[in-house]
Design a protein around this motif. Structure first.
Motif, short mmCIF file in Angstrom:
data_model
loop_
_atom_site.label_atom_id
_atom_site.label_comp_id
_atom_site.label_asym_id
_atom_site.label_seq_id
_atom_site.Cartn_x
_atom_site.Cartn_y
_atom_site.Cartn_z
N VAL A 51 80.07 -55.24 18.66
CA VAL A 51 79.04 -56.21 19.29
C VAL A 51 79.37 -57.61 19.61
O VAL A 51 80.45 -58.03 18.86
CB VAL A 51 77.79 -56.34 18.34
N VAL A 53 77.97 -61.74 20.16
CA VAL A 53 76.89 -62.36 19.55
C VAL A 53 77.28 -63.70 20.37
O VAL A 53 78.18 -64.64 20.03
CB VAL A 53 76.80 -62.67 18.22
N HIS A 83 82.68 -57.02 9.66
CA HIS A 83 81.45 -56.78 8.86
C HIS A 83 81.70 -55.43 8.12
O HIS A 83 81.66 -54.49 8.66
CB HIS A 83 80.13 -56.93 9.68
N MET A 256 73.81 -61.96 8.21
CA MET A 256 74.51 -60.69 8.13
C MET A 256 74.08 -59.94 6.91
O MET A 256 74.01 -60.51 5.78
CB MET A 256 75.96 -60.66 8.20
N ARG A 283 65.62 -52.39 13.60
CA ARG A 283 66.41 -53.12 13.35
C ARG A 283 67.49 -52.80 12.07
O ARG A 283 68.14 -53.39 11.47
CB ARG A 283 65.73 -54.53 12.66
N GLY A 286 72.74 -52.57 13.37
CA GLY A 286 73.06 -53.05 14.79
C GLY A 286 72.87 -54.70 14.89
O GLY A 286 72.23 -55.29 13.94
N LEU A 287 72.60 -55.03 16.16
CA LEU A 287 72.46 -56.44 16.35
C LEU A 287 71.10 -56.60 16.86
O LEU A 287 70.67 -55.52 17.84
CB LEU A 287 73.60 -56.94 17.32
N TRP A 295 70.60 -64.78 15.18
CA TRP A 295 70.78 -63.28 15.37
C TRP A 295 70.74 -62.55 14.12
O TRP A 295 70.98 -63.09 13.01
CB TRP A 295 71.81 -63.09 16.07
N HIS A 297 72.71 -59.11 12.18
CA HIS A 297 73.36 -57.99 12.39
C HIS A 297 73.45 -57.19 10.92
O HIS A 297 73.65 -57.90 9.69
CB HIS A 297 74.81 -58.28 12.52
N SER A 299 74.61 -53.96 9.07
CA SER A 299 75.39 -52.87 8.86
C SER A 299 75.01 -51.67 8.40
O SER A 299 74.47 -51.75 7.41
CB SER A 299 76.93 -53.23 8.01
N THR A 319 81.73 -52.96 11.51
CA THR A 319 81.69 -53.41 12.75
C THR A 319 82.43 -54.91 13.00
O THR A 319 82.65 -55.69 12.06
CB THR A 319 80.22 -53.98 13.04
N VAL A 321 82.45 -57.96 15.10
CA VAL A 321 81.59 -58.89 15.70
C VAL A 321 82.33 -59.77 16.55
O VAL A 321 83.03 -60.64 15.93
CB VAL A 321 80.54 -59.77 14.62
#
Length: 328
Positions: A51, A53, A83, A256, A283, A286-287, A295, A297, A299, A319, A321
């Motif tokens: 992803v 950011v 992550h 996170m 949610r 993911g992001l 933001w 994120h 996992s 992930t 990032v």
């Protein structure tokens, strides 16, 4: 070719390899009846997500190139964070250990581990085998309930109804695992604000203990992140809204978390039935944007409780990032 260019070329090759060979490796390596059953339910079908950011201030990379030209060539446009979360490691899960260890080939700038590493008392050596190559890189971590307490059989109906199951009374040997993380240079962000730099990028990391067990004490952080930081990260194992709101209000740019397992037992298309915490199902993995300022994120993790060893429409993952500059 410069050292930085060689490193970037190696990174690109490693990512391509993980997107293909290793992403499918959890399926291709499945042999025999028991392993095939695990693959059928998705517990070994590991995948790497990526992803992007946009949170760095415009001009950040130009500044870094002026003072750290070797680390920031003109074609480098991101700072990468790997992550990992919710390993729920068992001693015999050698395939998972090898796959996680292979993520070091990505050469991320930073590793963030948001907890639930252990699945049983005997699993600490397996966790350290999995994370060993990653421990050579800069990292930060917080723990979750399954670092402190062993899993135990629970009523699955409670999970589907969104009810919280109490932890077991069997302690896990988290102290030795924490000591190994710190000995290798990873920062424990539990109820701490930590400032450090990677390739000249100034990081401010703050974290809390597991909100799922109500162990979080946000006031212990003593304020928001260092305003001079280029990137401010807020870490919590469970993405509970009360903690995320505190991170956002104090100026953290990216929170996170793990804990949700992406819903674990999902409907087709990865649609979660429950999140096992206070965030909404959109949610669960993911992001997403938590607020105008921050933001989030989440996992979906790499493991499961050994008492519920299934994943349905929800592949275990890590992930990468890519943190980039935001628009002016």
């Amino acid at each position: 070719m410069t050292t930085s260019a060689l490193r970037d070329t190696a990174r690109a090759a490693a990512r391509a390899t993980l997107r293909t060979t290793l992403t499918a490796g959890g399926v291709l390596a499945v042999t025999g009846g028991a392993t095939a059953l695990g693959g059928l339910f998705g517990t070994r079908d590991f995948i790497l997500h990526e992803v992007t950011v946009p949170v760095l201030a415009p001009g950040t990379l130009d500044r870094l190139r002026r003072f750290h030209a070797d680390a920031w060539p003109t074609d480098r446009q991101d700072f990468t964070i790997l992550h990992v979360s919710d390993l729920h490691m068992l001693a015999g899960q050698q395939l998972k250990q090898r796959w996680v260890a292979s993520l070091a080939n990505l050469e991320p700038d930073l590793v963030v581990n948001t907890g639930d590493n252990l699945g049983e008392k005997e699993a600490v050596p397996g966790v350290l085998r999995a994370l060993g190559p990653l421990l050579r890189l800069p990292g930060a971590f917080v723990f979750g309930s399954n670092d402190y307490y062993a899993p135990h059989p629970v009523n699955p109906v409670n999970y589907l109804l969104g009810k919280k199951n109490p932890p077991s009374d069997v302690d896990l040997p988290w102290q030795g695992m924490r000591a190994a993380f710190i000995e290798h240079g990873w920062e424990d962000a539990t109820h701490r604000r930590v400032d450090f730099a990677v390739d000249g990028l100034r990081l401010a990391v703050g974290g809390v203990d597991d909100p799922h067990l109500n162990r979080d004490d946000y006031d212990a952080l003593g304020g928001g992140p260092n305003p001079e930081a280029d990137l401010a990260l807020g870490l919590a194992h469970a993405p509970e809204p009360r903690v995320l709101d505190e991170f956002a209000a104090d100026g953290y740019q990216l929170a996170m978390s793990g804990h949700t397992h992406g819903g674990q037992l999902c409907l087709p298309g990865g649609r979660a039935i429950v999140t096992n915490c206070g965030i909404d199902r959109s949610r669960v993995a993911g992001l997403s944007r938590w607020s105008e300022r921050m933001w989030l994120h989440v996992s979906n993790g790499l493991g499961t409780s050994k008492y519920v060893p299934f994943r349905v429409f929800c592949r275990p993952s890590a992930t990468l990032v890519h943190v980039v500059e935001r628009d002016g």
